[in-house]
Motif scaffolding. Structure first.
Motif, PDB file in Angstrom:
ATOM      1  N   LYS A 124       0.814  -1.212   0.000  1.00 18.25           N
ATOM      2  CA  LYS A 124       0.000   0.000   0.000  1.00 18.25           C
ATOM      3  C   LYS A 124       0.849   1.263   0.000  1.00 18.25           C
ATOM      4  O   LYS A 124       0.328   2.356  -0.217  1.00 18.25           O
ATOM      5  N   THR A 126       2.775   1.954  -2.219  1.00 16.99           N
ATOM      6  CA  THR A 126       2.662   2.375  -3.619  1.00 16.99           C
ATOM      7  C   THR A 126       1.188   2.584  -3.930  1.00 16.99           C
ATOM      8  O   THR A 126       0.370   1.692  -3.740  1.00 16.99           O
ATOM      9  N   ASN A 127       0.840   3.767  -4.404  1.00 15.53           N
ATOM     10  CA  ASN A 127      -0.573   4.104  -4.607  1.00 15.53           C
ATOM     11  C   ASN A 127      -1.211   3.410  -5.803  1.00 15.53           C
ATOM     12  O   ASN A 127      -2.430   3.289  -5.887  1.00 15.53           O
ATOM     13  N   ASP A 128      -0.424   2.966  -6.750  1.00 16.54           N
ATOM     14  CA  ASP A 128      -0.958   2.372  -7.978  1.00 16.54           C
ATOM     15  C   ASP A 128      -1.684   1.063  -7.682  1.00 16.54           C
ATOM     16  O   ASP A 128      -1.139   0.151  -7.062  1.00 16.54           O
ATOM     17  N   THR A 129      -2.940   0.950  -8.105  1.00 20.82           N
ATOM     18  CA  THR A 129      -3.739  -0.264  -7.862  1.00 20.82           C
ATOM     19  C   THR A 129      -4.166  -0.944  -9.162  1.00 20.82           C
ATOM     20  O   THR A 129      -5.081  -1.761  -9.161  1.00 20.82           O
ATOM     21  N   ASN A 221      -2.366  -4.017  -1.320  1.00 17.70           N
ATOM     22  CA  ASN A 221      -3.449  -3.734  -2.266  1.00 17.70           C
ATOM     23  C   ASN A 221      -3.570  -4.887  -3.250  1.00 17.70           C
ATOM     24  O   ASN A 221      -2.559  -5.394  -3.747  1.00 17.70           O
TER      25      ASN A 221
END
Length: 306
Positions: A124, A126-129, A221
């Protein structure tokens, strides 16, 4: 001892020998459909859902299942070396494998019971999902992909590594910046602490984690995936799996090669029955058959006295 007594004694001994032989034969198969003990070899990437099914099965019947979790390759090897007679896999047996069993005069009972998925995970931090499946394939082929530092698999011989190898067209376990451990549990812990690493695991490990892993899972994530030549990113939810939208879905099978009416047959019937399918539904996977719902219709409405 007279002749009659000797004849009677011989007859009694013959009966005892027959009973002993029958008892020995019965003991050889220590299980029936709903009683006894049996060992079930399980693809490690789907162990959590099988453990859930085992727990309920054992409470309802006088049965004990010993689960042995291994990589897919190891489970298949044990099956064909006769070390395993009941296995749970993410694929059916190939034509070549079925032919090998036919030569042994054994017909494997192969029963699908659920739809699972391979999931991509990331810390999480890293914001990229989102992730495109083509980017994963490009990375396996050695191309630079800005948002992927490395891919982490559960096991070099796992069903997940095989699946990604098949869609990539090359073996993943010999490629640069592609790593593997031994279990999905290790993947979860490693990816949670290393930004930019993408873990590839069985979906059930994320959506129904043990208490031990809950904190680790909360720090991760699950990524929505865009299939090759597709335009939409799809999250591996139960609804998307049921509708066939998620690109990395896979069926689960129990393969029974016991050759007699034992716990392999009983557990397969339980998995595909009403109770077993409800457990699948509750876990976040998709059951082979949607369990029925009982609707009670009342002719009168009981009003609240207050």
């Amino acid at each position: 001892m007279n002749k009659l007594s000797k004849t009677l004694l011989g007859f009694v001994l013959l009966i005892l020998l027959f009973v002993f032989s029958c008892q020995k034969k019965i003991n050889k198969n220590q299980d029936t459909i709903l009683e006894g003990k049996a060992t079930v070899y399980v693809d490690e990437s789907i162990l959590p859902i099988v453990e859930d099914e085992q727990a309920v099965f054992e409470t309802e019947y006088n049965a004990k299942l010993n689960l042995v979790s291994k990589s897919e390759s190891e489970v298949i090897n044990d099956l064909f070396n006769d070390s395993a007679r009941i296995v749970i896999l993410t694929r059916t047996l190939s034509a070549k494998e079925l032919k090998a069993y036919k030569s042994k005069k054994i017909v494997p009972r192969i029963t699908p019971f659920a739809t699972d998925a391979i999931a991509f995970i990331r810390s999480k931090a890293t914001n990229d999902t989102l992730i495109a499946l083509q980017e994963v394939i490009d990375f396996v082929h050695g191309k630079a992909v800005p948002n992927i530092k490395g891919l982490v698999f559960d096991n070099a011989n796992s069903s997940i590594a095989r699946y990604i190898s098949e869609i990539s067209g090359i073996p993943v376990n010999s490629q640069k910046n592609v790593f593997s451990f031994k279990t999905n549990k290790e993947v979860l812990k490693y990816v949670s602490k290393n930004n930019g690493m993408i873990g590839i695991i069985g979906m059930n490990w994320i959506f129904q984690p043990s208490l031990e892993l809950q904190e680790t899972v909360d720090s991760l994530n699950v990524l929505a995936v865009k299939g090759v030549k597709e335009s939409e990113y799809i999250f591996p939810s139960q609804d998307n799996l049921a509708q066939g939208k998620y690109p990395l879905a896979r069926h689960l099978y129990i393969v029974n090669c016991q050759g007699y009416s034992g716990l392999g047959m009983g557990f397969a019937s339980f998995l595909t029955g009403e109770r077993g399918q409800r457990i699948i539904l509750k876990s976040g996977l998709v059951p082979e058959r949607i369990p029925s719902r009982k609707i009670v219709i009342r002719n009168t409405i009981i009003k609240d006295k207050n």
